[in-house]
Design an enzyme around this catalytic site. Sequence first.
Site, PDB file in Angstrom:
ATOM      1  N   ARG A   1     118.096  26.718  -0.744  1.00  0.00           N
ATOM      2  CA  ARG A   1     117.768  26.060   0.487  1.00  0.00           C
ATOM      3  C   ARG A   1     118.831  26.410   1.802  1.00  0.00           C
ATOM      4  O   ARG A   1     118.355  26.229   2.744  1.00  0.00           O
ATOM      5  CB  ARG A   1     118.097  24.544   0.214  1.00  0.00           C
ATOM      6  CG  ARG A   1     117.912  23.501   1.259  1.00  0.00           C
ATOM      7  CD  ARG A   1     117.567  22.031   0.619  1.00  0.00           C
ATOM      8  NE  ARG A   1     118.662  21.657  -0.163  1.00  0.00           N
ATOM      9  CZ  ARG A   1     119.705  21.281  -0.135  1.00  0.00           C
ATOM     10  NH1 ARG A   1     120.349  21.604   1.090  1.00  0.00           N
ATOM     11  NH2 ARG A   1     120.443  21.019  -1.030  1.00  0.00           N
TER      12      ARG A   1
ATOM     13  N   TYR B   1      99.287  18.972  20.945  1.00  0.00           N
ATOM     14  CA  TYR B   1      98.967  18.707  19.424  1.00  0.00           C
ATOM     15  C   TYR B   1      99.406  17.229  18.875  1.00  0.00           C
ATOM     16  O   TYR B   1     100.441  16.711  19.218  1.00  0.00           O
ATOM     17  CB  TYR B   1      99.759  19.710  18.815  1.00  0.00           C
ATOM     18  CG  TYR B   1      99.461  19.695  17.188  1.00  0.00           C
ATOM     19  CD1 TYR B   1      98.251  20.178  16.724  1.00  0.00           C
ATOM     20  CD2 TYR B   1     100.343  19.270  16.227  1.00  0.00           C
ATOM     21  CE1 TYR B   1      97.971  20.179  15.302  1.00  0.00           C
ATOM     22  CE2 TYR B   1     100.105  19.121  14.942  1.00  0.00           C
ATOM     23  CZ  TYR B   1      98.871  19.833  14.584  1.00  0.00           C
ATOM     24  OH  TYR B   1      98.541  19.753  12.992  1.00  0.00           O
TER      25      TYR B   1
ATOM     26  N   ASP C   1     104.858  26.012  22.132  1.00  0.00           N
ATOM     27  CA  ASP C   1     104.302  25.739  21.005  1.00  0.00           C
ATOM     28  C   ASP C   1     103.099  26.917  21.147  1.00  0.00           C
ATOM     29  O   ASP C   1     102.043  26.786  21.813  1.00  0.00           O
ATOM     30  CB  ASP C   1     103.188  24.488  20.783  1.00  0.00           C
ATOM     31  CG  ASP C   1     102.519  24.449  19.394  1.00  0.00           C
ATOM     32  OD1 ASP C   1     102.450  25.636  18.945  1.00  0.00           O
ATOM     33  OD2 ASP C   1     102.454  23.305  18.852  1.00  0.00           O
TER      34      ASP C   1
ATOM     35  N   LYS D   1      98.326  28.633  10.429  1.00  0.00           N
ATOM     36  CA  LYS D   1      97.162  28.975  11.211  1.00  0.00           C
ATOM     37  C   LYS D   1      97.019  30.916  11.372  1.00  0.00           C
ATOM     38  O   LYS D   1      96.797  31.324  10.274  1.00  0.00           O
ATOM     39  CB  LYS D   1      97.224  28.556  12.639  1.00  0.00           C
ATOM     40  CG  LYS D   1      97.464  27.174  13.058  1.00  0.00           C
ATOM     41  CD  LYS D   1      96.498  26.264  12.367  1.00  0.00           C
ATOM     42  CE  LYS D   1      96.933  24.834  11.948  1.00  0.00           C
ATOM     43  NZ  LYS D   1      97.404  24.000  13.196  1.00  0.00           N
TER      44      LYS D   1
HETATM   45  C1  LIG Z   1      98.818  23.119  13.262  1.00  0.00           C
HETATM   46  C2  LIG Z   1      99.283  23.007  14.396  1.00  0.00           C
HETATM   47  C3  LIG Z   1     100.714  22.629  14.367  1.00  0.00           C
HETATM   48  C4  LIG Z   1     101.388  21.921  13.050  1.00  0.00           C
HETATM   49  O1  LIG Z   1     101.352  23.044  12.066  1.00  0.00           O
HETATM   50  P1  LIG Z   1     101.334  22.574  10.660  1.00  0.00           P
HETATM   51  O2  LIG Z   1     101.531  23.888   9.920  1.00  0.00           O
HETATM   52  O3  LIG Z   1     100.154  21.969  10.349  1.00  0.00           O
HETATM   53  O4  LIG Z   1     102.393  21.493  10.227  1.00  0.00           O
HETATM   54  C5  LIG Z   1     101.529  22.390  15.542  1.00  0.00           C
HETATM   55  N1  LIG Z   1     101.099  22.981  16.813  1.00  0.00           N
HETATM   56  C6  LIG Z   1      99.707  23.395  16.880  1.00  0.00           C
HETATM   57  C7  LIG Z   1      99.405  23.921  18.283  1.00  0.00           C
HETATM   58  C8  LIG Z   1      98.830  23.462  15.892  1.00  0.00           C
HETATM   59  O5  LIG Z   1      97.730  23.793  15.986  1.00  0.00           O
END
Ligand SMILES: *Cc1c(COP(=O)(O)O)cnc(C)c1O
Length: 374
Positions: free
Chosen positions: A46, A98, A169, A194
């Site tokens: 961790r 988001y 992001d 993603k």
């Molecule tokens: C999916 C997503 C997140 C969050 O990610 P997780 O892996 O689902 O926690 C944050 N920002 C954007 C733009 C996303 O598409």
Amino acid sequence: MPASRTLRPASWLVSAGRPADAGAPLNPPLVAASNFLAGGARQYARSDATPTWEALEAVVGGLEEAPAVCFSSGMAAVAAVFDQLPPVAHVALPEDCYQGVAKLADAGVARHRWTVERLPSDDVAAWRGAAARADLLWLESPSNPLLTVVDLEAVCAAPRRPGALAVVDNTFATALQQRPLDLGATASLQSATKFIGGHSDLLGGVICTRDEALLAGLRATRALAGATPGALEVFLALRGARTMALRVERAAETALELARRLEAHPAVARVRYPGLPSHPTFETARRVLRGFGSIVSFDTVGDAAFADAVCRRVTLVRHATSLGSVESTMERRAAIDGQRHLPPTLLRLSVGLEDVDDLWVDLCEALEAAHRGA
Ligand SMILES: *Cc1c(COP(=O)(O)O)cnc(C)c1O
């Protein structure tokens, strides 16, 4: 992480983070370990990481030429950024950000941890103004699901308060199509769930930053909060990263072609894709992005029931949430909690790696079946 990467991104993704010793396996092994024998550099996973995470961090960090910190999910990475804020901070957030981030920000407001102002993504002047008062500029570009592209360079160049962060992001564009750190951002975040993972089989998040204090803070939060990625997840994310350049490039090509065709379809009222001249931020996208991504949002004609029927009729495209995977997925975003302000017939299509003509046939058949009321 090498200070500078000489290989181009596709070669880097394939070759970085591999063992070098004679007789070693070509791939970093999946190290499923919580603890290590005493006397070495690592004691407990961790706080001290595993060789598998370090390989993933080297590979993804190299794309943005910055150290990377990986997390158990995109939202764990987001929460770690917010955890760095001073007591009672001020945050500037996009109007269409988001929804997980918006919920996290609202929860902090309810607990008097910070105040939040929401700004339209494309209003550069408003963002430059907010830079003077915010402790955190949270930028998302292209935005979800309207795909507004922010002029990151102009926003990040505005003078900020001492210690204030500008965090992007970068999930939709990925580090392959947008380099936020080179545009002046403090940190760039990707949900590895993603495009990095790319196969809808893991959760993960990664933050890249060249800011030493932020880096130390993020690592400390990860260890203290236990927001560490699982062994299998990092192994799969690393495997996904190997093919990421090819996937991102092909999916974006297919997305552009589908966006053009959808724009001419009689059952489609509006297409929102940053690579189409009709998109309000097309000119910014051409300047800021290196490719327009593989998310296409389009509004169908008719009402929400019609758009829902289209989602039910697609077969090759899967009716599911999320994005960035080998398989194409689609959903009606206004059907989702917290997204009711969106146009009611807006469908967000995440284009995968299927053949463009098969995808087109599937979309046309679904639009026609919905039209017949079938
Ligand atoms: C999916 C997503 C997140 C969050 O990610 P997780 O892996 O689902 O926690 C944050 N920002 C954007 C733009 C996303 O598409």
